[in-house]
Every structure is written in C-alpha cells, then in structure tokens.
Design a protein around this motif. Structure first.
Motif, PDB file in Angstrom:
ATOM      1  N   LYS A 175      77.474  15.993 -56.579  1.00 52.75           N
ATOM      2  CA  LYS A 175      76.350  15.307 -55.959  1.00 52.75           C
ATOM      3  C   LYS A 175      76.758  14.534 -54.709  1.00 52.75           C
ATOM      4  CE  LYS A 175      73.795  14.709 -60.299  1.00 52.75           C
ATOM      5  NZ  LYS A 175      73.170  13.739 -61.223  1.00 52.75           N
ATOM      6  N   ARG A 176      78.046  14.314 -54.567  1.00 52.30           N
ATOM      7  CA  ARG A 176      78.517  13.546 -53.413  1.00 52.30           C
ATOM      8  C   ARG A 176      78.345  14.325 -52.108  1.00 52.30           C
ATOM      9  NH1 ARG A 176      84.826  11.739 -52.644  1.00 52.30           N
ATOM     10  NH2 ARG A 176      84.618  10.749 -50.592  1.00 52.30           N
ATOM     11  N   PHE A 177      78.405  15.656 -52.204  1.00 52.59           N
ATOM     12  CA  PHE A 177      78.301  16.487 -51.006  1.00 52.59           C
ATOM     13  C   PHE A 177      76.908  17.121 -50.961  1.00 52.59           C
ATOM     14  CE2 PHE A 177      82.812  16.165 -51.746  1.00 52.59           C
ATOM     15  CZ  PHE A 177      83.352  16.062 -50.472  1.00 52.59           C
ATOM     16  N   ARG A 178      76.010  16.419 -50.324  1.00 52.02           N
ATOM     17  CA  ARG A 178      74.669  16.950 -50.131  1.00 52.02           C
ATOM     18  C   ARG A 178      74.527  17.402 -48.686  1.00 52.02           C
ATOM     19  NH1 ARG A 178      70.400  12.626 -51.908  1.00 52.02           N
ATOM     20  NH2 ARG A 178      71.585  11.370 -50.404  1.00 52.02           N
ATOM     21  N   TYR A 179      73.395  18.066 -48.392  1.00 54.24           N
ATOM     22  CA  TYR A 179      73.132  18.402 -47.003  1.00 54.24           C
ATOM     23  C   TYR A 179      72.900  17.113 -46.227  1.00 54.24           C
ATOM     24  CZ  TYR A 179      72.764  23.350 -48.118  1.00 54.24           C
ATOM     25  OH  TYR A 179      73.049  24.631 -48.515  1.00 54.24           O
ATOM     26  N   PRO A 180      73.414  17.009 -44.998  1.00 57.72           N
ATOM     27  CA  PRO A 180      73.928  18.074 -44.130  1.00 57.72           C
ATOM     28  C   PRO A 180      75.420  18.386 -44.293  1.00 57.72           C
ATOM     29  CG  PRO A 180      73.781  16.031 -42.891  1.00 57.72           C
ATOM     30  CD  PRO A 180      73.239  15.726 -44.255  1.00 57.72           C
ATOM     31  N   GLU A 181      76.165  17.663 -45.198  1.00 55.59           N
ATOM     32  CA  GLU A 181      77.601  17.901 -45.314  1.00 55.59           C
ATOM     33  C   GLU A 181      77.951  19.098 -46.186  1.00 55.59           C
ATOM     34  OE1 GLU A 181      76.206  15.003 -45.913  1.00 55.59           O
ATOM     35  OE2 GLU A 181      77.073  13.482 -44.571  1.00 55.59           O
ATOM     36  N   ARG A 182      77.024  19.623 -46.961  1.00 52.37           N
ATOM     37  CA  ARG A 182      77.326  20.679 -47.928  1.00 52.37           C
ATOM     38  C   ARG A 182      78.007  21.916 -47.304  1.00 52.37           C
ATOM     39  NH1 ARG A 182      75.224  22.136 -52.975  1.00 52.37           N
ATOM     40  NH2 ARG A 182      75.142  19.872 -53.302  1.00 52.37           N
ATOM     41  N   PRO A 183      77.650  22.378 -46.099  1.00 50.63           N
ATOM     42  CA  PRO A 183      78.343  23.551 -45.530  1.00 50.63           C
ATOM     43  C   PRO A 183      79.846  23.393 -45.385  1.00 50.63           C
ATOM     44  CG  PRO A 183      76.297  23.152 -44.343  1.00 50.63           C
ATOM     45  CD  PRO A 183      76.483  21.987 -45.257  1.00 50.63           C
ATOM     46  N   ILE A 184      80.337  22.140 -45.342  1.00 49.11           N
ATOM     47  CA  ILE A 184      81.785  21.933 -45.267  1.00 49.11           C
ATOM     48  C   ILE A 184      82.471  22.579 -46.465  1.00 49.11           C
ATOM     49  CG2 ILE A 184      83.615  20.185 -45.299  1.00 49.11           C
ATOM     50  CD1 ILE A 184      81.715  18.311 -43.858  1.00 49.11           C
ATOM     51  N   ILE A 185      81.858  22.488 -47.616  1.00 44.13           N
ATOM     52  CA  ILE A 185      82.444  23.052 -48.834  1.00 44.13           C
ATOM     53  C   ILE A 185      82.507  24.569 -48.729  1.00 44.13           C
ATOM     54  CG2 ILE A 185      82.247  23.200 -51.339  1.00 44.13           C
ATOM     55  CD1 ILE A 185      82.852  20.400 -50.137  1.00 44.13           C
ATOM     56  N   TYR A 186      81.445  25.165 -48.202  1.00 39.82           N
ATOM     57  CA  TYR A 186      81.406  26.626 -48.150  1.00 39.82           C
ATOM     58  C   TYR A 186      82.419  27.185 -47.161  1.00 39.82           C
ATOM     59  CZ  TYR A 186      77.115  25.954 -50.803  1.00 39.82           C
ATOM     60  OH  TYR A 186      76.206  25.588 -51.762  1.00 39.82           O
ATOM     61  N   TYR A 187      82.537  26.550 -46.001  1.00 39.61           N
ATOM     62  CA  TYR A 187      83.519  27.127 -45.086  1.00 39.61           C
ATOM     63  C   TYR A 187      84.935  26.733 -45.494  1.00 39.61           C
ATOM     64  CZ  TYR A 187      84.243  23.172 -41.681  1.00 39.61           C
ATOM     65  OH  TYR A 187      84.568  22.005 -41.041  1.00 39.61           O
ATOM     66  N   SER A 188      85.103  25.705 -46.311  1.00 37.19           N
ATOM     67  CA  SER A 188      86.414  25.424 -46.888  1.00 37.19           C
ATOM     68  C   SER A 188      86.813  26.519 -47.879  1.00 37.19           C
ATOM     69  CB  SER A 188      86.403  24.064 -47.591  1.00 37.19           C
ATOM     70  OG  SER A 188      86.183  23.022 -46.673  1.00 37.19           O
ATOM     71  N   VAL A 189      85.831  26.969 -48.681  1.00 35.22           N
ATOM     72  CA  VAL A 189      86.101  28.067 -49.611  1.00 35.22           C
ATOM     73  C   VAL A 189      86.438  29.338 -48.835  1.00 35.22           C
ATOM     74  CG1 VAL A 189      85.064  29.563 -51.365  1.00 35.22           C
ATOM     75  CG2 VAL A 189      84.650  27.103 -51.426  1.00 35.22           C
ATOM     76  N   CYS A 190      85.692  29.595 -47.759  1.00 32.09           N
ATOM     77  CA  CYS A 190      85.959  30.803 -46.961  1.00 32.09           C
ATOM     78  C   CYS A 190      87.379  30.795 -46.416  1.00 32.09           C
ATOM     79  CB  CYS A 190      84.950  30.903 -45.811  1.00 32.09           C
ATOM     80  SG  CYS A 190      83.255  31.276 -46.340  1.00 32.09           S
ATOM     81  N   TYR A 191      87.784  29.667 -45.870  1.00 33.84           N
ATOM     82  CA  TYR A 191      89.104  29.629 -45.247  1.00 33.84           C
ATOM     83  C   TYR A 191      90.231  29.494 -46.266  1.00 33.84           C
ATOM     84  CZ  TYR A 191      87.097  29.752 -40.657  1.00 33.84           C
ATOM     85  OH  TYR A 191      86.426  30.170 -39.526  1.00 33.84           O
ATOM     86  N   SER A 192      89.905  29.038 -47.449  1.00 35.17           N
ATOM     87  CA  SER A 192      90.925  29.078 -48.499  1.00 35.17           C
ATOM     88  C   SER A 192      91.229  30.523 -48.887  1.00 35.17           C
ATOM     89  CB  SER A 192      90.464  28.280 -49.727  1.00 35.17           C
ATOM     90  OG  SER A 192      89.334  28.900 -50.337  1.00 35.17           O
ATOM     91  N   ILE A 193      90.191  31.358 -48.918  1.00 38.50           N
ATOM     92  CA  ILE A 193      90.400  32.781 -49.213  1.00 38.50           C
ATOM     93  C   ILE A 193      91.114  33.466 -48.050  1.00 38.50           C
ATOM     94  CG2 ILE A 193      89.227  34.969 -49.706  1.00 38.50           C
ATOM     95  CD1 ILE A 193      87.053  33.355 -51.112  1.00 38.50           C
ATOM     96  N   VAL A 194      90.752  33.112 -46.812  1.00 39.21           N
ATOM     97  CA  VAL A 194      91.449  33.665 -45.639  1.00 39.21           C
ATOM     98  C   VAL A 194      92.932  33.296 -45.690  1.00 39.21           C
ATOM     99  CG1 VAL A 194      91.678  33.489 -43.129  1.00 39.21           C
ATOM    100  CG2 VAL A 194      89.414  33.728 -44.168  1.00 39.21           C
ATOM    101  N   SER A 195      93.230  32.034 -46.007  1.00 41.81           N
ATOM    102  CA  SER A 195      94.630  31.595 -46.111  1.00 41.81           C
ATOM    103  C   SER A 195      95.357  32.344 -47.214  1.00 41.81           C
ATOM    104  CB  SER A 195      94.680  30.090 -46.374  1.00 41.81           C
ATOM    105  OG  SER A 195      94.004  29.372 -45.368  1.00 41.81           O
TER     106      SER A 195
END
Length: 473
Positions: A226-246
């Motif tokens: 619940k701490r990460f709501r919009y507008p900050e929520r996309p940070i989590i998604y692109y963190s997941v994307c780049y964790s997979i890229v890494s």
C-alpha cells in the motif's frame, strides 16, 4: 598532430600491402608458371581465386596432366587459367576457347583414367573466342609491393566475399555484411581477447549490482504494497523489468559464448560463428526475454512520467490515476510483445558474443535503427517532455502556496523525488543512446577496416578506398 601522424602511417601501410590486395598487376610467384612468357599476373582469376597461394593449391590436381604432357598446350592453358597474364593498364589475358577445346580433347582420356574433374569455371563454352598467337610479354612497371604503378592504372573494389570458414548452410537465413549464408566470426570481430575479457567482467559485475538494486526495490514493495500507490507505482514495474534484464546479462556472463555462438565444425571447415536467426532455441529465449523487458522497462518509465504529470500538472488524485492502470498495463506489455513477435517473424535474433546474450541490431543496422534506437528516442522525448511540463506546473503551484510552509515543504520533496528518479534513469539512457548513434555512424568504417585487416589472412579481396583515411578516421 597525432591524428595526422596516424593517418600518414595508415597511408604508408596501404601502399606497402601486396599488389593483389589492391587488385593491381603483381609478380608471378607460382613456381609452375614462372617460366611463362609473361612475368606479371592479376587476381582474381576466372576460377574465383583471390591470391596466388590459393591458385597454386587448387592447381595441384592438374599437375598430373602437366607432368604427363597429355597435350602440348596443357601447361600454357593451365597457367593462363590459374595465373593469368597481366599487361599494362591492368589488361588481363585469359585463355581462349580454341585452346581450351584443344587441351580438353587431348587430355580427356587421361582425366577419366585418373579421376580428374574438369572445373565448371573452365568449361570451354564460357571462354571467349580470341587469337592465342598474340604475345603476352609486355611487362608492367609494378614492383613486388605495388608501390610503382603505370599512370592511369585502375583499381577495382570487388566488395566483401565471405571467408570459407564463415560460410553457413543454406536455409538458415544467415546474412553478414550483405552476403547470404555467411555469419560473423566469434569471438567479436572488433575487439582483442584481453578487451573482451575486460568487457565481459565489467558486464558481469554491473549486472550483479543492478540485479541487487532492482530486487531491493521490488522486495521493499512486497513488504508494504500500500505504500507504493500511483503515481509512484510504475517504479515497481520498471524495477521488475530491469531486474529481469540484469538477470539475463548475468546468465550471459555465466554461459559465455555457448549460447551466442555456433561451435566450429572441422569436418565442414566451418569456424566458430555468431548465432543469427531463430535456429538456436536458447538464444531465441534469451532474446525474447531481454528485448521484451528492455522495451517494457522503458515504457514503464514513460508511464511514470505520465502519472507524475497527471498528479502534478492536472491535479489528479491517486484513485483517479489508478483507474487508468488497465490502459497502462496494456501499453507497457502490449507494445514490447508486438515488437518482439515482429522481430521473431523477421528472423532478427542475433548473438552477442561480448555479453553472451542475444539481442537485435548487433549486425543489422536497419534493425538497430528501427527497433532499438527509434523506440528509445521516442520514449526519452515523450518522457522528458512530460517531466518538464510537470516540473513547470509544480513550480507554478509552489509560487501560489509560497506562504504555506508545510505544503511547500511537501511539494519541494515531491519535486526532488521527481528529479532524482528522472536523473537516475535518464543519464544512463541518454548515454546508451549516444553509444547507439556513435555505432550507427561508424559501423561501416569498422566493417571495412575489419575486412581490410583480415583479407590476406582469409584469402578474400581487400577493400579499395579512394583515401586510406576513410578506414581509420
């Protein structure tokens, strides 16, 4: 001064290369043909050989015909075919059809006895009707290194010819430097071994660091969703994307060239080559995951700028932005999925023998431009525009509430967060775009330089350029 000295040295190097590298007349070095009336030759010959060593090697099966004198003209014919006469103005004299027909008729029985195959390139019908009585004795003023040439002498560029050990079987869709059924060499053609070792180690270390950083962000989100709501929520998604890229780059570091390169085949005389296309399943899977999440991470950053703009510029609430989440997900996962499927259909998978992964645009300039550089540039343009618009709106609000110290402090922190997240993402992304642009501008020069440096080794035609500075500028 250093650049001028280097260019001068490269010009000197060009003039010192063997004559056949510049496609000029050169002295005959093939022992069997050293007694001919002419002493200069020109390559390529009608057999497609680009140097005298290769011609001498391919001539060996016919030495039996010479030794047994099956025809009085067999020696003359074979030398003119494999080591043609070269006269002034690079006038090359090939054997005539009448001579070919006479030698073939005289030696046919002997060839059948010894199982000697008459080359397709020497079929008499392919040769021109001419007069064999014309002497071929005029010398050309060219020394061993080709530094003195007859005025008006022409040079020709035969383009790139795929070396024998880079040939691939038909039907695989391989293409290298515009040549079908040809693959790039492995390890990387542009770097030395110690440079590759440094690059691989750097990629491995950075991938571990990025994986830890992005996973930390994601795990922090899982602890308190619940701490990460919009507008900050996309940070989590692109963190997941780049964790997979890494993770993909770390896997590439562990497997080395086993996925990105094809093994050498001594029986087929094929060297180690880069994987091109979708024939290698492991390479294809690495490409799909890496390209999909690279593009998805970039789009999620753009969506982050959109949500921040809606919150700062349009004064949308968290709940109002969250109602658009379905559209955000459709765009962020749909566009990369569409591009990935399109690249698979176009067979654009390419192995990267530096990082060990598979990507797109490593050897195909058009694919690099339209499927990597252009999408990233569009994302940076839209994201940066929205960031600037949001910051301008926030600054306007800050001026309106300048007497409200508490709200002004909150707004200040919000603007700082925007700046930090934007800078941490934009700086490396812009640097990456700069590298892509630099590579696109200089790729042709690098390719020509590589062919020039390896043409003698691979027995392929060396590129001729009007100015040697083109190769090294």
């Amino acid at each position: 001064m250093g650049v001028l000295a280097f260019s001068a040295a490269c010009s000197l190097l060009l003039t010192l290369v063997r004559g056949h590298s510049l496609f000029t007349c050169e002295p005959i070095t093939v022992a069997r043909c050293s007694g001919m009336p002419y002493n200069m030759t020109f390559f390529p010959n009608i057999m497609g050989h680009y140097d005298q060593d290769t011609a001498a090697l391919q001539m060996e099966p016919f030495l039996t015909l010479m030794n047994l004198h099956c025809s009085p003209d067999v020696h003359t014919f074979l030398c003119k075919a494999f080591v043609p006469a070269c006269l002034e103005q690079v006038h090359v004299i090939h054997p005539c059809r009448s001579l070919c027909e006479k030698v073939y008729s005289d030696c046919k029985q002997l060839m059948d006895t010894f199982g000697i195959t008459w080359p397709e390139e020497l079929e008499c019908t392919r040769l021109v009707n001419c007069d064999e009585t014309v002497p071929a004795t005029a010398p050309v003023t060219t020394n061993v290194h080709g530094t003195q040439k007859t005025p008006g002498q022409t040079r020709r560029d035969y383009g790139f010819w795929c070396p024998r050990h880079l040939h691939t079987t038909s039907g695989q869709g391989y293409k290298f430097l515009g040549i079908d059924q040809c693959a790039p060499p492995c390890p990387n053609m542009y770097f030395k071994n110690y440079e590759l070792d440094v690059a691989k180690s750097f990629i491995g270390i950075v991938s571990i660091f990025c994986l830890c950083a992005t996973l930390f962000t994601f795990l922090t989100f899982l602890i308190d969703v619940k701490r990460f709501r919009y507008p900050e929520r996309p940070i989590i998604y692109y963190s997941v994307c780049y964790s997979i890229v890494s993770l993909m780059y770390f896997i590439g570091f562990l497997v080395g060239n086993r996925t990105a390169c094809n093994e050498a085949d001594d029986k087929l005389e094929i060297g180690e080559t880069v994987v091109l296309g979708s024939q290698n399943k492991a390479c294809t899977v690495l490409f799909m995951v890496l390209y999909f999440f690279t593009m998805a991470g970039t789009i999620w950053w753009v969506i982050l700028t959109i949500t921040w703009f809606l919150a700062a510029g349009r004064k949308w609430s968290c709940e109002a932005i969250a109602q658009k989440a379905m559209w955000f997900h459709a765009v962020a996962w749909g566009i990369p999925g569409f591009l990935t499927i399109m690249l698979l259909a176009m067979n654009k998978v390419e192995g990267d023998n530096i990082s060990g992964v598979c990507f797109v645009g490593l050897y195909d300039l058009d694919a690099s431009l339209y499927f990597v550089l252009l999408p990233l540039c569009l994302c940076v343009f839209f994201g940066l525009s929205l960031l600037l618009a949001g910051i301008i709106s926030l600054n306007h609000v800050r001026q309106v509430i300048q007497h409200d110290g508490r709200n002004q402090e909150k707004l200040k922190k919000f603007m700082i967060r925007i700046g930090v997240f934007s800078g941490l993402y934009l700086v490396p992304l812009v640097a990456l775009l700069g590298c892509y642009v630099y590579e696109l501008v200089n790729r042709k020069i690098w390719e020509t330089t590589w062919v020039f440096d390896h043409c003698d080794q691979y027995h392929i035609p060396c590129p001729y350029q009007a100015s040697s500075s083109f190769l090294y500028k």
